[in-house]
Write a protein that holds these residues in place. Sequence first.
Motif, PDB file in Angstrom:
ATOM      1  N   ALA B  43       0.748  -1.075   0.039  1.00 41.31           N
ATOM      2  CA  ALA B  43       0.160  -0.031   0.159  1.00 41.31           C
ATOM      3  C   ALA B  43       0.808   1.171   0.071  1.00 41.31           C
ATOM      4  O   ALA B  43       0.737   2.380  -0.779  1.00 41.31           O
ATOM      5  N   LEU B  46       2.222   1.836  -3.376  1.00 46.93           N
ATOM      6  CA  LEU B  46       0.976   2.489  -4.237  1.00 46.93           C
ATOM      7  C   LEU B  46       0.818   3.901  -3.916  1.00 46.93           C
ATOM      8  O   LEU B  46       0.547   4.750  -4.791  1.00 46.93           O
ATOM      9  N   VAL B  47       0.771   4.054  -2.736  1.00 45.20           N
ATOM     10  CA  VAL B  47       0.548   5.537  -2.107  1.00 45.20           C
ATOM     11  C   VAL B  47       1.508   6.665  -2.917  1.00 45.20           C
ATOM     12  O   VAL B  47       1.139   7.642  -3.475  1.00 45.20           O
ATOM     13  N   ARG B  49       3.446   5.790  -5.576  1.00 47.59           N
ATOM     14  CA  ARG B  49       3.594   5.321  -6.827  1.00 47.59           C
ATOM     15  C   ARG B  49       3.459   6.824  -7.805  1.00 47.59           C
ATOM     16  O   ARG B  49       2.690   7.528  -7.723  1.00 47.59           O
ATOM     17  N   ILE B  64      11.490  -6.519 -17.431  1.00 43.09           N
ATOM     18  CA  ILE B  64      10.202  -7.498 -17.320  1.00 43.09           C
ATOM     19  C   ILE B  64      10.707  -8.802 -17.553  1.00 43.09           C
ATOM     20  O   ILE B  64      10.626  -9.868 -17.142  1.00 43.09           O
ATOM     21  N   THR B  68      10.488 -11.754 -15.145  1.00 43.80           N
ATOM     22  CA  THR B  68       9.627 -12.941 -15.508  1.00 43.80           C
ATOM     23  C   THR B  68      10.094 -14.380 -15.337  1.00 43.80           C
ATOM     24  O   THR B  68       9.767 -15.346 -15.023  1.00 43.80           O
ATOM     25  N   ILE B 190       3.797 -13.128  -6.402  1.00 44.81           N
ATOM     26  CA  ILE B 190       2.721 -13.194  -7.466  1.00 44.81           C
ATOM     27  C   ILE B 190       2.068 -11.648  -7.230  1.00 44.81           C
ATOM     28  O   ILE B 190       1.939 -11.215  -8.481  1.00 44.81           O
ATOM     29  N   VAL B 191       1.870 -11.064  -6.207  1.00 48.46           N
ATOM     30  CA  VAL B 191       1.240  -9.878  -5.975  1.00 48.46           C
ATOM     31  C   VAL B 191       2.323  -8.576  -6.592  1.00 48.46           C
ATOM     32  O   VAL B 191       2.163  -7.840  -7.281  1.00 48.46           O
ATOM     33  N   PHE B 193       4.926  -9.165  -8.290  1.00 46.64           N
ATOM     34  CA  PHE B 193       5.266  -9.000  -9.955  1.00 46.64           C
ATOM     35  C   PHE B 193       4.164  -8.142 -10.473  1.00 46.64           C
ATOM     36  O   PHE B 193       4.423  -7.782 -11.551  1.00 46.64           O
ATOM     37  N   THR B 194       2.930  -8.555 -10.158  1.00 48.16           N
ATOM     38  CA  THR B 194       1.908  -7.813 -10.932  1.00 48.16           C
ATOM     39  C   THR B 194       1.685  -6.303 -10.736  1.00 48.16           C
ATOM     40  O   THR B 194       2.042  -5.573 -11.399  1.00 48.16           O
ATOM     41  N   VAL B 195       2.038  -5.927  -9.517  1.00 48.07           N
ATOM     42  CA  VAL B 195       1.540  -4.497  -8.937  1.00 48.07           C
ATOM     43  C   VAL B 195       2.737  -3.686  -9.030  1.00 48.07           C
ATOM     44  O   VAL B 195       2.820  -2.483  -9.676  1.00 48.07           O
ATOM     45  N   LEU B 198       4.603  -5.408 -13.245  1.00 51.07           N
ATOM     46  CA  LEU B 198       3.762  -5.184 -14.590  1.00 51.07           C
ATOM     47  C   LEU B 198       2.999  -4.036 -14.756  1.00 51.07           C
ATOM     48  O   LEU B 198       2.905  -3.519 -15.646  1.00 51.07           O
ATOM     49  N   ILE B 199       2.394  -3.656 -13.613  1.00 52.14           N
ATOM     50  CA  ILE B 199       1.611  -2.395 -13.671  1.00 52.14           C
ATOM     51  C   ILE B 199       2.331  -1.118 -13.584  1.00 52.14           C
ATOM     52  O   ILE B 199       1.863  -0.012 -14.231  1.00 52.14           O
ATOM     53  N   ALA B 201       5.856  -0.651 -14.687  1.00 53.74           N
ATOM     54  CA  ALA B 201       6.871  -0.636 -15.347  1.00 53.74           C
ATOM     55  C   ALA B 201       6.796   0.295 -16.519  1.00 53.74           C
ATOM     56  O   ALA B 201       7.720   0.574 -17.192  1.00 53.74           O
ATOM     57  N   ASN B 202       5.483   1.011 -16.718  1.00 52.99           N
ATOM     58  CA  ASN B 202       5.327   1.938 -17.648  1.00 52.99           C
ATOM     59  C   ASN B 202       5.311   3.067 -17.385  1.00 52.99           C
ATOM     60  O   ASN B 202       5.032   4.302 -17.722  1.00 52.99           O
TER      61      ASN B 202
END
Lengths: 147, 214
Positions: B43, B46-47, B49, B64, B68, B190-191, B193-195, B198-199, B201-202
């Motif tokens: 969290a 994300l705050v 980010r 990535i 991976t 898993i979380v 890697f996604t958050v 993948l989310i 990286a751009n």
Amino acid sequence: MASLWRKLTHHDGNGWWNLPHTASNEPNPPHEGPIGGAWLGNIWRIMTYGGVSHAGPGFYWLVGLFLSIVTLIEVWLFDIGAVLGGWYIPLLLILSLLKFIGVVAFFMHLRFDHRLFTYLFGASMVVGIFIFTLLLLLLEFGNQPPN
Amino acid sequence: MTQAATTEHHTPVEHTTTGLNNRKLLMWAFLGSDVMFFGAFIATYLVYRGKSLVGPYPSEVLNIPITTVSTFVLLMSSLAMVLALHYVKEGEKNKGTLWILVVVVLGTIFMGFQFVEFREFAHLGLTPRTNIFGTTFFILTGIHGAHVTIGVIWMAFLAYSSNSGALRSDNALDLEIAGLYWHFVDIVWIVIFTVIYLISANDAPPPGMESVIH
């Protein structure tokens, strides 16, 4: 169709989502597979294990293959992310959730274990997600200057 | 009080208040608390980010393809863990020991990937003190790496126990509890890697900010 649905969602005679009353060190109910009732359970038994334990190496390899494929799909979505627009993040979160459930349900045996373990871990997840979602919302909208 | 008895079917019965093994229940309670622990750091990431005022930014450093591969390695270590537990429960000592060693090797490879990634980031000028992205990223992935390290050491001890015959089908619960910890480390990744990867990286430099990497 109704029969197939019942078989797919059947577990221990009480429905797939009804978690077991028994601990994982006790054997499966008769004709019970890792994901459903007798008809599907027999297929799984032939494909994956001899019906001795909850699931055997073959089934675990299938779960591992599933996790790998989902990860590859995630990376593929990353490559085409610009095309997906607003769908990109929701799709990634759904795929991540599928992997999460795959590991927790089958590798951590919650699918076969006493429901108390699932309630304990699930309650932590719910409380955690609730608190941190509130935190994110508060910090996103809580500092807005008054109109 | 915990006391394991054995029925005529050789099924251990737990004489506890809940009817469940207390050590296993304790591990699940610990994992529940660890959900809060990692949830706080995710969290926090994300705050903050997209709030770094100086680079390097996520789009400039996150790799990535490499991550991976390391994610795949950790997922396969979870598969090895569940296979190890199966064979130990079945009393197949050699296969059980082999798969526990596979967990140790894959966990060590994952740590190696993380070490290389951290070194690469430092080479690109990103440290925990560089910007808010560096601080939140290194704390989150570093704490996860510490969990993996503890898990690898734990598994190494269990591999030794299995090889020496101390870990058997009748006390496979020792491995099952360690396995719960190991799988939890996997689902946290898993979380992450996604958050984080993948989310995020751009996430490019904010408008008006120049990249520090050329």
